[in-house]
Write an enzyme that holds these catalytic residues in place. Structure first.
Site, short mmCIF file in Angstrom:
data_model
loop_
_atom_site.label_atom_id
_atom_site.label_comp_id
_atom_site.label_asym_id
_atom_site.label_seq_id
_atom_site.Cartn_x
_atom_site.Cartn_y
_atom_site.Cartn_z
N GLN A 18 0.85 -1.20 0.00
CA GLN A 18 0.00 0.00 0.00
C GLN A 18 0.88 1.24 0.00
OE1 GLN A 18 -2.29 1.58 3.40
NE2 GLN A 18 -4.12 1.43 2.12
N HIS A 76 -3.15 4.23 -1.75
CA HIS A 76 -3.96 4.63 -0.59
C HIS A 76 -4.72 5.90 -0.94
CE1 HIS A 76 -5.48 5.12 3.32
NE2 HIS A 76 -4.41 4.85 4.05
N GLY A 77 -5.97 5.70 -1.36
CA GLY A 77 -6.81 6.85 -1.72
C GLY A 77 -7.94 7.03 -0.71
N ALA A 78 -7.65 6.67 0.57
CA ALA A 78 -8.71 6.67 1.59
C ALA A 78 -8.31 7.52 2.80
CB ALA A 78 -8.99 5.23 2.02
N HIS A 79 -9.25 7.60 3.77
CA HIS A 79 -8.99 8.04 5.15
C HIS A 79 -8.40 9.43 5.33
CE1 HIS A 79 -8.82 3.46 6.17
NE2 HIS A 79 -10.05 3.91 5.99
N TYR A 137 -6.10 11.16 3.66
CA TYR A 137 -4.72 11.46 3.30
C TYR A 137 -4.67 12.22 1.97
CZ TYR A 137 -3.94 8.56 7.32
OH TYR A 137 -3.98 8.07 8.60
N ARG A 184 -18.68 4.30 8.77
CA ARG A 184 -18.56 3.92 10.17
C ARG A 184 -19.70 2.98 10.58
NH1 ARG A 184 -15.25 6.96 13.67
NH2 ARG A 184 -14.78 8.49 12.09
N GLY A 208 -15.25 -3.55 9.88
CA GLY A 208 -16.18 -4.11 10.86
C GLY A 208 -16.59 -5.55 10.61
N GLY A 250 -9.01 -6.17 9.43
CA GLY A 250 -7.96 -5.39 10.05
C GLY A 250 -7.64 -5.91 11.44
N ARG A 251 -8.43 -5.46 12.41
CA ARG A 251 -8.11 -5.76 13.80
C ARG A 251 -8.11 -7.26 14.10
NH1 ARG A 251 -12.48 -1.51 15.60
NH2 ARG A 251 -13.29 -2.45 13.67
#
Ligand SMILES: Cc1cc2nc3c(=O)[nH]c(=O)nc-3n(C[C@H](O)[C@H](O)[C@H](O)COP(=O)(O)O)c2cc1C
Length: 365
Positions: A100, A176-179, A181, A268, A298, A319-320
């Site tokens: 990424q 990385h085209g998210a979040h 940045y 979210r 999620g 992820g987590r």
């Protein structure tokens, strides 16, 4: 044992996946001096499986790309060499590995920048200080708006980073085209107040991201390029007044380039009657996209199986859960109990604790 949808094979372009459980990109802040370290060999190889897709933590494209402690880069020869044994370890276990590539833009501060200069962005408006879950406050420095004639240099940094990733042995790259940045600072109307051809209309706001994609496709081929997008997110003051239109516009453009995959992050999560509920707002985009679709945000075993079985997505990134369960595909297969993740060590710098010491099923039994 009945086969579950998450563990069915899938052909992603020229890559044969044996299951659909993807390691989501996870910043771990253990790459001292922006150089990937030998402990990452163990970390990624623990999570590798035959025919399983892993995505690296966000990896800087240049010396202005960082905004967090000890995150890796891929712009120097030393970094490329340091990635090689990590990629090899994943390949030795039969895994597929995408890098990424990332530029934080204004999600940074002078201390992370060369010569203490201002972070670069679409805008010169700073992000107000953010308060984290644990009460700590993150401060950001006032950014410097990129001049129109400087944008091509940043596009070129992405192009070189993609080439370096291939040189390091990666199977492909994820932009990385998210979040919130740098790419999103241009795409989203809350963060883009430009009046040149990179601001204003949706088409103009997406121009920078599309130039990055085009440059990378020319450099390494569309069949090795994915992108992560989060049109519905609002992290670090980046949101859009019409996320659906933004997402669909990007998807149509991605189709023209014929890139391998689109990885989208759910809005979210909502809590409904005390239960986590994923909003599933990505369907229109999934239906419009010609390549492989990856959904994230999620998911657990049941929700992941459901969305693959229903055709809502091709692959699911975790992820987590994958952070805390190195053998996550195996645990899903056996419907085994999962290790709990420890948020307090997500971003600490220890080379072992909270990183490579989450137990495997055999050792915890
Ligand atoms: C410790 C941590 C680090 C993360 N780092 C990145 C990152 O480098 N790049 C990225 O696109 N998303 C990053 N994310 C977001 C995850 O990829 C993922 O979208 C998010 O955790 C939601 O998925 P989950 O519910 O399966 O954890 C990070 C999340 C966590 C918890």
């Amino acid at each position: 044992m009945a086969e579950i949808a998450l563990l069915t094979p899938y052909k992603m372009g020229k890559f044969d996946l044996s299951h659909r459980v993807v390691l989501a990109p996870l910043t771990r802040s253990r790459s001292y001096g922006n150089v990937p370290q030998p402990h990452a060999i163990l970390y990624y190889s623990q999570r590798a499986s035959k025919g399983g897709l892993l995505i690296t933590e966000a990896t800087g494209v240049s010396d202005t790309a960082q905004g967090y402690p000890e995150t890796p880069g891929i712009w120097t020869k030393e970094q490329v060499e340091a990635w090689k044994p990590i990629v090899k370890a994943v390949h030795d276990k039969g895994g597929l590995f995408f890098c990424q590539i990332w530029h934080v833009g204004r999600v940074s501060s002078y201390g992370y920048q060369p010569n203490g200069q201002a972070p670069i962005s679409s805008t010169d408006r700073p992000i107000p200080a953010q308060t984290h879950h644990d009460g700590t406050v993150e401060e950001y420095s006032t950014p410097r708006r990129l001049r129109t004639d400087e944008i091509a240099h940043v596009v070129n940094d992405f192009r070189l980073a993609a080439r370096n990733a291939i040189e390091a042995g990666f199977d492909g790259i994820e932009i990385h085209g998210a979040h919130g940045y740098l790419l999103e600072q241009f795409m989203k109307d809350s963060a883009n107040d430009r009046t040149d051809e990179y601001g204003g209309s949706l088409e103009n706001r997406c121009r920078f991201a599309l130039e990055v994609i085009e440059a990378i496709v020319d450099e390494i081929g569309a069949d090795r390029v994915g992108i992560r997008l989060s049109p519905f997110a609002d992290y670090v003051e980046a949101w859009d007044s019409d996320p659906e239109a933004l997402g669909l516009y990007m998807i149509q453009a991605l189709n023209k380039f014929g890139i391998l995959y689109c990885h989208m992050v759910e809005p979210r999560m909502a809590i409904v009657d005390g239960r986590r509920e994923i909003p599933h707002r990505l369907l229109n985009m999934r239906n419009a996209f010609n390549g492989t679709f990856i959904a994230a945000g999620g998911y657990d075993r049941d929700e992941g199986n459901k969305v693959v079985a229903e055709g809502y997505t091709d692959l699911v990134a975790f992820g987590r859960l994958f952070l805390a369960n190195p053998d996550l595909p195996k645990r899903f297969e056996l419907n085994a109990t999962l290790n709990k993740y420890d948020r307090s060590t997500f971003y600490t710098q220890d080379p072992v604790v909270g990183y490579t010491d989450y137990p495997f099923l055999e050792s915890s039994a």
